[in-house]
Design an enzyme around this catalytic site. Structure first.
Site, PDB file in Angstrom:
ATOM      1  N   LYS A  55      -8.916   6.369 -19.186  1.00 28.63           N
ATOM      2  CA  LYS A  55      -9.261   6.827 -20.525  1.00 28.63           C
ATOM      3  C   LYS A  55      -8.077   6.676 -21.483  1.00 28.63           C
ATOM      4  O   LYS A  55      -7.628   5.574 -21.718  1.00 28.63           O
ATOM      5  CB  LYS A  55      -9.781   8.265 -20.440  1.00 28.63           C
ATOM      6  CG  LYS A  55     -10.818   8.482 -19.316  1.00 28.63           C
ATOM      7  CD  LYS A  55     -12.114   7.793 -19.618  1.00 28.63           C
ATOM      8  CE  LYS A  55     -13.127   7.662 -18.492  1.00 28.63           C
ATOM      9  NZ  LYS A  55     -13.071   8.398 -17.290  1.00 28.63           N
ATOM     10  N   ASP A  62      -7.677  18.879 -14.380  1.00 30.93           N
ATOM     11  CA  ASP A  62      -8.008  17.520 -14.795  1.00 30.93           C
ATOM     12  C   ASP A  62      -7.664  17.451 -16.289  1.00 30.93           C
ATOM     13  O   ASP A  62      -8.353  18.043 -17.121  1.00 30.93           O
ATOM     14  CB  ASP A  62      -9.508  17.269 -14.546  1.00 30.93           C
ATOM     15  CG  ASP A  62      -9.925  15.852 -14.884  1.00 30.93           C
ATOM     16  OD1 ASP A  62      -9.298  15.237 -15.765  1.00 30.93           O
ATOM     17  OD2 ASP A  62     -10.904  15.360 -14.287  1.00 30.93           O
ATOM     18  N   ARG A  76       0.858  -1.201   0.000  1.00 31.08           N
ATOM     19  CA  ARG A  76       0.000   0.000   0.000  1.00 31.08           C
ATOM     20  C   ARG A  76       0.892   1.249   0.000  1.00 31.08           C
ATOM     21  O   ARG A  76       0.630   2.225  -0.685  1.00 31.08           O
ATOM     22  CB  ARG A  76      -0.950   0.022   1.207  1.00 31.08           C
ATOM     23  CG  ARG A  76      -1.629   1.371   1.353  1.00 31.08           C
ATOM     24  CD  ARG A  76      -2.819   1.418   2.317  1.00 31.08           C
ATOM     25  NE  ARG A  76      -2.730   0.572   3.465  1.00 31.08           N
ATOM     26  CZ  ARG A  76      -1.960   0.823   4.535  1.00 31.08           C
ATOM     27  NH1 ARG A  76      -1.194   1.898   4.593  1.00 31.08           N
ATOM     28  NH2 ARG A  76      -1.964  -0.018   5.543  1.00 31.08           N
ATOM     29  N   TYR A  78     -17.041  17.201 -14.617  1.00 31.91           N
ATOM     30  CA  TYR A  78     -17.467  15.801 -14.758  1.00 31.91           C
ATOM     31  C   TYR A  78     -18.441  15.437 -13.621  1.00 31.91           C
ATOM     32  O   TYR A  78     -18.201  15.784 -12.454  1.00 31.91           O
ATOM     33  CB  TYR A  78     -16.221  14.904 -14.750  1.00 31.91           C
ATOM     34  CG  TYR A  78     -16.524  13.459 -14.499  1.00 31.91           C
ATOM     35  CD1 TYR A  78     -17.301  12.731 -15.401  1.00 31.91           C
ATOM     36  CD2 TYR A  78     -16.057  12.806 -13.375  1.00 31.91           C
ATOM     37  CE1 TYR A  78     -17.606  11.403 -15.164  1.00 31.91           C
ATOM     38  CE2 TYR A  78     -16.342  11.475 -13.136  1.00 31.91           C
ATOM     39  CZ  TYR A  78     -17.127  10.774 -14.032  1.00 31.91           C
ATOM     40  OH  TYR A  78     -17.429   9.469 -13.792  1.00 31.91           O
TER      41      TYR A  78
HETATM   42  C1  LIG Z   1     -12.793  14.262 -16.888  1.00 29.17           C
HETATM   43  C2  LIG Z   1     -12.930  13.110 -15.942  1.00 29.17           C
HETATM   44  N1  LIG Z   1     -12.317  13.162 -14.755  1.00 29.17           N
HETATM   45  C3  LIG Z   1     -12.411  12.151 -13.865  1.00 29.17           C
HETATM   46  C4  LIG Z   1     -13.150  11.011 -14.134  1.00 29.17           C
HETATM   47  C5  LIG Z   1     -13.246   9.901 -13.124  1.00 29.17           C
HETATM   48  O1  LIG Z   1     -12.379   8.869 -13.443  1.00 29.17           O
HETATM   49  P1  LIG Z   1     -12.619   7.317 -13.113  1.00 29.17           P
HETATM   50  O2  LIG Z   1     -13.862   6.903 -13.819  1.00 29.17           O
HETATM   51  O3  LIG Z   1     -11.389   6.667 -13.594  1.00 29.17           O
HETATM   52  O4  LIG Z   1     -12.784   7.223 -11.627  1.00 29.17           O
HETATM   53  C6  LIG Z   1     -13.788  10.917 -15.380  1.00 29.17           C
HETATM   54  C7  LIG Z   1     -14.572   9.715 -15.720  1.00 29.17           C
HETATM   55  O5  LIG Z   1     -15.249   9.657 -16.690  1.00 29.17           O
HETATM   56  C8  LIG Z   1     -13.675  11.985 -16.300  1.00 29.17           C
HETATM   57  O6  LIG Z   1     -14.288  11.952 -17.497  1.00 29.17           O
END
Ligand SMILES: Cc1ncc(COP(=O)(O)O)c(C=O)c1O
Length: 396
Positions: free
Chosen positions: A193, A168, A45, A97
């Site tokens: 992604k 992000d 961890r 998001y």
């Molecule tokens: C722009 C963005 N940030 C964060 C996330 C969250 O990521 P995760 O689904 O890997 O937890 C997403 C998920 O679609 C996203 O599109």
């Protein structure tokens, strides 16, 4: 060194064996010579050799100081939010998001964190929203799903020393945009992604601009424990190795698909940073190398059922949440990724009932365009049938 060379050669050859691929250290613990004396690893961890390689690669890709890998994008976001204390405030992009919105609104609000959502593409809005309590500015650029682009450099210049700018960078990827070079303090990724790139893992990354912030995130990562497994760390490294190549093709395909969509009469608003009528076209061009490979559009008839019919009938665009994989995906944010956002709030940011989001994949662009053409004809017929039956009822 170019980005592709940097990416590929940031993946080290294993010193012990010469293995070109990074070994998977599937172990929870490590034998110690005597209490506290070890080879740099004591418990997975806290630290794991496969994850450590990935974390160092992530830092190099974003030109940051430290990188940390988490079990999901949201747990990476959660780790950054844990830098805050009761009473602190966040200024966040208003079409954030849906999952980040849910975490902020329904979890962090319980701990006294206040969020001020503003249109961060307008620098004066950001300036107005900042207070002495603002500890984080949270932007996505481009945003999910209406692809708004904020001026990272100008926002970085605006904020005080005590306020951290978090970007992000999921949609742009470091192959296109590196926010730390533009003055941001922290970059986060849903590595699920484009970085993973094959729709086969859930993963998140945090990259900090300096060691001090890095140590704070490291503390939270170990204290909270949402770490990425050795096997998923391996898969993510493998995905990252081809990021530059894949992202370029994704973006080339997206330009072709977007230019076809420009000619479709049924579309009301087309959102794609590569169209010169896009509201933030200039700043997008300035701070990113590519336009990205996400395209959103809504329909002239803003009907949730018609849009549902559309997303349920494409052949190559598979109906699924997520984005950034080899296979093209399609989704209806109002019923899927953004369903936790109240309708009124959704509409303020353009996430209408009929909004459709495409993640343009790595197939041949012509096949993707034909798929969309066929689906548009199908819903055109549906709309025609519907208006005909309405007329019949009215005439009865
Ligand atoms: C722009 C963005 N940030 C964060 C996330 C969250 O990521 P995760 O689904 O890997 O937890 C997403 C998920 O679609 C996203 O599109």
């Amino acid at each position: 060194m170019g980005f592709a060379t940097n990416t590929i050669h940031s993946i080290p050859v294993d010193e012990l064996t010469g293995s070109v691929a990074v070994p998977i250290y599937a172990t929870s613990t490590f034998v110690q010579e005597s209490p506290g004396v070890n080879k740099g690893f004591d418990y997975s961890r806290t630290n794991n050799p496969t994850r450590k390689v990935l974390e160092d690669i992530a830092a190099k890709l974003e030109n940051g100081s430290n990188g940390y890998a988490f079990a999901s994008g949201l747990s990476a976001i959660d780790a950054v939010l844990k830098l805050l204390s009761y009473g602190d405030e966040i200024v966040a992009v208003n079409d954030i998001y849906g999952g980040t919105y849910r975490l902020l609104t329904y979890v962090y609000s319980k701990f006294g964190i206040k969020v001020n959502y503003v249109d961060t593409t307008d620098i004066s809005e950001v300036e107005k929203a900042l207070t002495y309590k603002t500890k984080l500015i949270w932007i996505e650029s481009p945003t999910n799903p209406t692809l708004k682009i904020s001026d990272i450099q100008s926002i970085a210049k605006l904020k005080g020393e005590d306020t951290l700018l978090v970007v992000d960078n999921t949609f742009a990827t470091p192959a296109s945009q590196r926010p730390l070079e533009l003055g941001a303090d922290i970059v986060i990724h849903s590595a699920t992604k484009y970085l993973g790139g094959h729709s086969d893992i859930i993963a998140g990354l945090v990259i900090t601009k300096n060691e001090k912030l890095g140590n704070q995130i490291k503390f939270i990562q170990n204290a909270s424990g949402a770490v990425l497994s050795p096997f998923d760390s391996f898969l993510l490294i493998r995905g990252i190795e081809t990021l530059d190549l894949r992202f370029e093709k994704h973006c080339r395909n997206a330009i072709k698909v977007a230019s076809y969509l420009q000619s479709v009469d049924l579309i009301k608003n087309l959102y794609f940073p590569g169209i010169n009528t896009h509201k933030n076209y200039e700043i997008g061009n300035k701070q990113a190398k590519y336009y990205g490979a996400i395209i959103s559009f809504d329909l002239n008839i803003d009907d949730i059922e018609i849009a549902k019919e559309f997303v349920s009938n494409t052949k190559y665009f598979k109906l699924a949440e997520s984005l950034g994989g080899a296979k093209s995906l399609i989704c209806q944010p109002s019923l899927m990724t953004h369903k936790s956002i109240p309708k009124e709030t959704r509409y303020e940011t353009g996430v209408t009932d009929s909004l459709i989001r495409l993640s343009v994949g790595l197939e041949d662009a012509e096949d993707l365009i034909n798929d969309l053409k066929t689906t548009f004809s199908l819903i055109e017929n549906k709309i025609f049938e519907r208006s005909l039956s309405k007329e019949l009822v009215e005439n009865e």
